[in-house]
Scaffold this motif. Sequence first.
Motif, short mmCIF file in Angstrom:
data_model
loop_
_atom_site.label_atom_id
_atom_site.label_comp_id
_atom_site.label_asym_id
_atom_site.label_seq_id
_atom_site.Cartn_x
_atom_site.Cartn_y
_atom_site.Cartn_z
N ILE A 30 -52.82 22.07 28.23
CA ILE A 30 -54.20 21.93 27.30
C ILE A 30 -54.85 20.78 27.26
CG2 ILE A 30 -53.66 24.21 26.35
CD1 ILE A 30 -52.94 22.81 23.84
N LYS A 31 -54.19 19.91 28.07
CA LYS A 31 -55.05 18.35 27.89
C LYS A 31 -54.86 17.41 26.66
CE LYS A 31 -57.69 19.35 31.88
NZ LYS A 31 -56.51 19.21 32.94
N LEU A 32 -53.67 17.63 25.91
CA LEU A 32 -53.67 16.91 24.76
C LEU A 32 -52.88 15.63 24.77
CD1 LEU A 32 -51.81 19.68 22.34
CD2 LEU A 32 -54.32 18.92 22.30
N GLY A 33 -53.91 14.75 25.73
CA GLY A 33 -53.48 13.39 26.04
C GLY A 33 -53.94 12.32 25.17
N GLN A 34 -53.22 11.06 25.13
CA GLN A 34 -53.28 10.25 24.29
C GLN A 34 -54.50 9.35 24.89
OE1 GLN A 34 -51.86 9.07 21.31
NE2 GLN A 34 -53.52 7.48 21.35
N ASN A 35 -55.38 8.67 24.10
CA ASN A 35 -56.67 7.99 24.57
C ASN A 35 -55.87 6.51 24.43
OD1 ASN A 35 -58.75 9.75 25.26
ND2 ASN A 35 -58.57 10.34 23.30
N ILE A 36 -55.83 5.57 25.28
CA ILE A 36 -55.23 4.31 25.11
C ILE A 36 -56.45 3.24 24.66
CG2 ILE A 36 -54.01 2.38 26.37
CD1 ILE A 36 -52.51 4.93 25.64
N LEU A 37 -56.01 2.44 23.77
CA LEU A 37 -57.17 1.56 23.31
C LEU A 37 -57.31 0.40 24.41
CD1 LEU A 37 -55.96 0.66 19.69
CD2 LEU A 37 -57.86 1.98 20.48
N HIS A 38 -58.67 0.15 24.82
CA HIS A 38 -59.09 -0.82 25.92
C HIS A 38 -58.42 -2.07 25.79
CE1 HIS A 38 -61.88 -2.20 22.55
NE2 HIS A 38 -62.19 -3.14 23.51
N TYR A 39 -58.15 -2.51 24.77
CA TYR A 39 -57.52 -3.92 24.60
C TYR A 39 -55.90 -4.01 24.70
CZ TYR A 39 -57.44 -2.65 19.58
OH TYR A 39 -57.44 -1.92 18.47
N VAL A 40 -55.39 -2.86 25.13
CA VAL A 40 -53.94 -2.77 25.04
C VAL A 40 -53.57 -2.59 26.69
CG1 VAL A 40 -51.57 -1.90 24.40
CG2 VAL A 40 -53.74 -1.59 22.94
N GLU A 41 -54.10 -3.87 27.56
CA GLU A 41 -53.93 -3.66 28.99
C GLU A 41 -52.66 -3.04 29.40
OE1 GLU A 41 -54.55 -6.30 27.14
OE2 GLU A 41 -56.57 -6.91 27.78
N SER A 42 -51.55 -3.54 28.76
CA SER A 42 -50.34 -3.23 29.54
C SER A 42 -50.12 -1.68 29.19
CB SER A 42 -49.28 -4.09 28.72
OG SER A 42 -49.27 -3.68 27.35
N HIS A 43 -50.66 -1.00 28.34
CA HIS A 43 -50.49 0.43 28.24
C HIS A 43 -51.30 1.23 28.91
CE1 HIS A 43 -47.95 -0.35 24.25
NE2 HIS A 43 -47.82 -1.00 25.11
N TYR A 44 -52.36 0.90 30.09
CA TYR A 44 -53.37 1.56 30.68
C TYR A 44 -52.54 2.97 31.45
CZ TYR A 44 -57.10 -1.57 29.65
OH TYR A 44 -58.03 -2.39 29.57
N SER A 45 -51.50 2.55 31.95
CA SER A 45 -50.72 3.38 32.59
C SER A 45 -50.01 4.80 31.79
CB SER A 45 -49.40 2.90 33.53
OG SER A 45 -48.54 2.35 32.31
N LYS A 46 -50.14 4.60 30.51
CA LYS A 46 -49.98 5.48 29.49
C LYS A 46 -51.07 6.60 29.21
CE LYS A 46 -46.46 2.54 27.42
NZ LYS A 46 -45.83 2.00 26.08
N GLN A 47 -52.35 6.24 29.73
CA GLN A 47 -53.36 7.03 29.15
C GLN A 47 -53.01 8.67 29.74
OE1 GLN A 47 -56.52 6.15 27.96
NE2 GLN A 47 -57.33 8.00 28.15
N GLY A 48 -53.46 9.43 28.80
CA GLY A 48 -53.26 10.88 28.99
C GLY A 48 -51.91 11.37 28.75
N THR A 49 -50.90 10.45 28.40
CA THR A 49 -49.69 11.08 27.95
C THR A 49 -49.80 12.15 26.88
OG1 THR A 49 -48.47 9.12 28.66
CG2 THR A 49 -47.20 10.28 27.24
N PRO A 50 -48.91 13.32 26.86
CA PRO A 50 -49.22 14.23 25.96
C PRO A 50 -48.76 13.54 24.44
CG PRO A 50 -48.10 15.19 27.84
CD PRO A 50 -48.21 13.82 27.89
N THR A 51 -49.75 14.08 23.30
CA THR A 51 -49.51 13.50 21.96
C THR A 51 -49.13 14.67 21.07
OG1 THR A 51 -50.37 12.10 20.32
CG2 THR A 51 -51.89 13.26 21.55
N MET A 52 -49.09 14.21 19.72
CA MET A 52 -48.94 15.20 18.55
C MET A 52 -47.47 15.78 18.87
SD MET A 52 -52.27 17.53 18.27
CE MET A 52 -54.01 17.03 18.78
N GLY A 53 -46.70 14.82 19.37
CA GLY A 53 -45.37 15.13 19.70
C GLY A 53 -44.37 15.38 18.28
N GLY A 54 -44.92 14.96 17.14
CA GLY A 54 -44.31 14.92 15.88
C GLY A 54 -43.95 16.20 15.39
N VAL A 55 -44.44 17.27 16.12
CA VAL A 55 -44.38 18.73 15.91
C VAL A 55 -42.86 18.91 16.17
CG1 VAL A 55 -45.32 19.52 17.87
CG2 VAL A 55 -45.13 20.84 15.87
#
Length: 334
Positions: A30-55
């Motif tokens: 259902i595309k619950l992907g994380q949006n990565i802040l533009h100024y965290v360049e080293s984390h660009y590859s993490k864009q779209g990683t599923p989030t809300m995993g605290g559940v």
Amino acid sequence: MLTTFLFAFILAFGISLFFAPIYIRFARRIKLGQNILHYVESHYSKQGTPTMGGVIFIVGTILGTIIFLDGSSSLALMTIGVTTLYGLLGFLDDFLKIKKRDNLGLKARHKLLGQCVLSLFVAFFVYSFSPIGSYIFIPFMAQPVNIGFFVFPLTILVFVATTNSINLTDGLDGLASRTTQICLLAFLAMLIVLSNSFGFNITQLTELHNLMLVIIATVGALFAFGLFNSFPAKIFMGDAGSLALGALVSCVAVFTGLSLFLLFFGFLFVLSSLSVMLQVLYFKKTKGKRIFLMAPLHHHFEKKGIHENRIVSIYSIIGIIISSIVVVAHYFIY
């Protein structure tokens, strides 16, 4: 008691381990992907990683706890309830971030208002109904002190500071979950010391033992979550997870009178918040200059070229050393 703790740990771990891959597949679908802040360049590859995993670990903690509760358990049940409510607040924030396709979510004032209202409710419970009441333990002093009505501002401060500090610490794969585990285990060790050193009545001891059950179940659930959240993370906890963990740690602290010990057991959370505050103040005062390459501090180390796995390991070692020193010192004091 030890057998019950072990079963709670195993059950919470097992439930979270079973639930995690199911949730990750669902979140991707259902595309619950994380949006990565533009100024965290080293984390660009993490864009779209599923989030809300605290559940994942919230469910594991709840089920791993309630099955084994026995006797007076108002502190444990209140902790579970407040943790769930903070998780829902974080879930709403995460949902809005995904819907708006940015990292803004709830407005800061709305999130802060929700935190203050919930913490005020907890403060009222502590002052009026908690078996520990308005007594707090002062670090490196032998006897607790009754602070009376001041338990209200202290409780609100603890909740707001802790939840937002853990939220800030949740910037690297596995960092928030690992440091929270260390913090909770330090509180568990302190509660064992207190249980053996002070003349608590049966009701108080039962309440504390059930609260320890919550801690053990949370640690177990976080171990399972860490298998999917460590680098490279397959799932992020999101605000649903970081706010829930902040609430749980805060409940443990205020319900046991150990709020001031958060300065030591939660030192790494304090470090995250302090680095952000110093960065903002210095930036405004000097009209654009910075103390750190990036705040919170763990991102500064990233900018220095240190791999996030190494940062998480160093943070964990520091947390273990500080917590161990404080717990051992109080073993001899009490």
